[in-house]
Enzyme design. Structure first.
Site, PDB file in Angstrom:
ATOM      1  N   ASP A  82      -1.978   9.810 -10.614  1.00 36.27           N
ATOM      2  CA  ASP A  82      -1.908   8.709 -11.587  1.00 36.27           C
ATOM      3  C   ASP A  82      -0.467   8.427 -11.981  1.00 36.27           C
ATOM      4  O   ASP A  82      -0.049   7.270 -12.120  1.00 36.27           O
ATOM      5  CB  ASP A  82      -2.727   9.049 -12.840  1.00 36.27           C
ATOM      6  CG  ASP A  82      -4.226   8.990 -12.593  1.00 36.27           C
ATOM      7  OD1 ASP A  82      -4.635   8.482 -11.533  1.00 36.27           O
ATOM      8  OD2 ASP A  82      -4.985   9.457 -13.472  1.00 36.27           O
TER       9      ASP A  82
ATOM     10  N   ASP B 275       0.855  -1.191   0.000  1.00 41.35           N
ATOM     11  CA  ASP B 275       0.000   0.000   0.000  1.00 41.35           C
ATOM     12  C   ASP B 275       0.891   1.242   0.000  1.00 41.35           C
ATOM     13  O   ASP B 275       1.890   1.292   0.720  1.00 41.35           O
ATOM     14  CB  ASP B 275      -0.903  -0.003   1.238  1.00 41.35           C
ATOM     15  CG  ASP B 275      -1.989   1.052   1.164  1.00 41.35           C
ATOM     16  OD1 ASP B 275      -2.988   0.801   0.467  1.00 41.35           O
ATOM     17  OD2 ASP B 275      -1.843   2.117   1.806  1.00 41.35           O
TER      18      ASP B 275
ATOM     19  N   ASN C 126      -2.799  12.734  -3.342  1.00 43.20           N
ATOM     20  CA  ASN C 126      -3.779  13.161  -4.344  1.00 43.20           C
ATOM     21  C   ASN C 126      -4.358  14.524  -4.014  1.00 43.20           C
ATOM     22  O   ASN C 126      -4.535  15.376  -4.905  1.00 43.20           O
ATOM     23  CB  ASN C 126      -4.912  12.130  -4.446  1.00 43.20           C
ATOM     24  CG  ASN C 126      -4.714  11.162  -5.596  1.00 43.20           C
ATOM     25  OD1 ASN C 126      -3.959  11.425  -6.518  1.00 43.20           O
ATOM     26  ND2 ASN C 126      -5.394  10.033  -5.541  1.00 43.20           N
TER      27      ASN C 126
ATOM     28  N   HIS D  72      -5.101  14.667  -9.094  1.00 45.94           N
ATOM     29  CA  HIS D  72      -5.252  13.283  -9.553  1.00 45.94           C
ATOM     30  C   HIS D  72      -4.348  12.934 -10.742  1.00 45.94           C
ATOM     31  O   HIS D  72      -3.923  11.783 -10.875  1.00 45.94           O
ATOM     32  CB  HIS D  72      -6.719  13.014  -9.913  1.00 45.94           C
ATOM     33  CG  HIS D  72      -7.600  12.942  -8.709  1.00 45.94           C
ATOM     34  ND1 HIS D  72      -7.607  11.875  -7.840  1.00 45.94           N
ATOM     35  CD2 HIS D  72      -8.496  13.837  -8.196  1.00 45.94           C
ATOM     36  CE1 HIS D  72      -8.471  12.092  -6.868  1.00 45.94           C
ATOM     37  NE2 HIS D  72      -9.021  13.292  -7.051  1.00 45.94           N
TER      38      HIS D  72
ATOM     39  N   GLU E  30      -4.577   2.335  -4.460  1.00 42.26           N
ATOM     40  CA  GLU E  30      -3.121   2.392  -4.275  1.00 42.26           C
ATOM     41  C   GLU E  30      -2.566   1.093  -3.719  1.00 42.26           C
ATOM     42  O   GLU E  30      -1.456   1.060  -3.199  1.00 42.26           O
ATOM     43  CB  GLU E  30      -2.756   3.557  -3.346  1.00 42.26           C
ATOM     44  CG  GLU E  30      -3.215   3.413  -1.915  1.00 42.26           C
ATOM     45  CD  GLU E  30      -4.605   3.980  -1.652  1.00 42.26           C
ATOM     46  OE1 GLU E  30      -4.868   4.375  -0.503  1.00 42.26           O
ATOM     47  OE2 GLU E  30      -5.429   4.037  -2.598  1.00 42.26           O
TER      48      GLU E  30
END
Length: 315
Positions: free
Chosen positions: A203, A186, A194, A199, A230
């Site tokens: 990404d 994780d 974010n 975003h 994630e």
């Protein structure tokens, strides 16, 4: 023109020949007793380049079939013909200049009054364009299948691929007695990442983390998959506990080398990951889902213990 004239023209061999030789299909006839061509249409020269006069026997036909298709095509046609069964065969025919053309041979068995085979007659059709179209469709289907197992954002495997391969590797490990390892990962404080960077940047972060994890699990049978959001997983067949922990640490180092800034992280100023590691030699009473849950709990222990670390033991 009277019906008598029509009947007279229809029975004229010259009319039949004109009709046969004006079609794109290539007519042919082989005498069964001698296995020699008694006729083959002149169109054969335009299609394959071999002179019409060079088609003497069934051997000439067989030798001009692509070597990868030759034996199975010849065996099939001989078997069907001997049994008096009309049939079709698709194969690659060699051209005189060394190329090949896809042919569909449609064969009819002609019998005498007593039931014995007199001859074989048929038509050769050029189906190259059709085959190329079919091959393209098959290729596209394969590409779509690959894409269906690939995470479109990170380009590593997706959850569907993991769910497909995990039970296969589990069964293989149980049968061989080899260890099977999982690493569940994780990204630390990714929501904060974010919120701070947006975003699009998030990404890009996911892609770069996936690259590090995929590089860390480097053997051909190893699988790096994105489970969602994630969270990632490494499926490591034939990997013992020490080796699995080494893979996990290697992934952390590879990610650290990327030096991805994270101004809102609670453990530093770079993007980090927390990892849970587990190894098992599955027995008859073990359950794959239970084992995955166990490794997942180790991940959350790593997070609750401060993140940016590997947990390879029960909390």
């Amino acid at each position: 023109m009277t019906p008598d004239h029509l009947n007279s023209d229809a029975t004229d061999p010259g009319v039949y020949r004109t009709l046969l030789e004006s079609t794109r299909a290539i007519p042919w006839r082989i005498d069964w007793a001698t296995m020699r061509f008694s006729y083959i249409g002149p169109q054969i020269e335009d299609l394959l380049g071999w002179k019409q006069s060079s088609w003497l026997s069934a051997n000439d036909w067989a030798e001009r079939i692509h070597e990868e298709d030759r034996q199975k095509t010849v065996d099939f046609c001989i078997s069907q013909s001997q049994n008096g069964v009309d049939h079709e065969a698709d194969y690659r025919a060699l051209t005189s200049d060394g190329d090949y053309v896809w042919i569909r041979d449609v064969v009819h068995v002609v019998r005498r009054a007593d039931g014995s085979v007199d001859s074989l007659v048929g038509f050769m059709f050029d189906i190259t364009e059709r085959k190329q179209a079919e091959d393209k469709i098959v290729q596209l289907q394969r590409e779509l299948e690959v894409l269906s197992y690939r995470d479109s954002l990170t380009n590593v495997a997706n959850r569907r691929m993991f769910d497909t391969l995990y039970p296969v590797e589990w069964a293989k490990a149980r049968a061989t007695g080899e260890p099977l390892s999982l690493v569940v990962i994780d990204i630390d404080y990714f929501k904060h990442y974010n919120d701070h960077y947006g975003h699009l940047q998030g990404d890009d972060c996911l892609r770069r983390v996936a690259q590090a994890l995929d590089a860390g699990a480097s053997r051909s049978r190893d699988l790096c998959a994105r489970l969602g959001g994630e969270e990632f997983v490494l499926l490591l067949p034939a990997t013992d506990e020490a080796a699995a922990r080494n893979v996990a640490e290697r992934c952390r180092k590879l990610l650290a080398q990327k030096e991805i800034p994270h101004a809102r992280s609670g453990v530093g100023r770079l993007v980090t990951i927390s990892m849970g590691v587990g190894t098992i030699v599955p027995g008859a009473d073990d359950d794959a889902h239970v084992f995955l849950d166990r490794v997942d709990r180790r991940l959350y222990h790593a997070k609750s213990a401060g993140r940016d670390q590997v947990c390879a033991a029960e909390p």
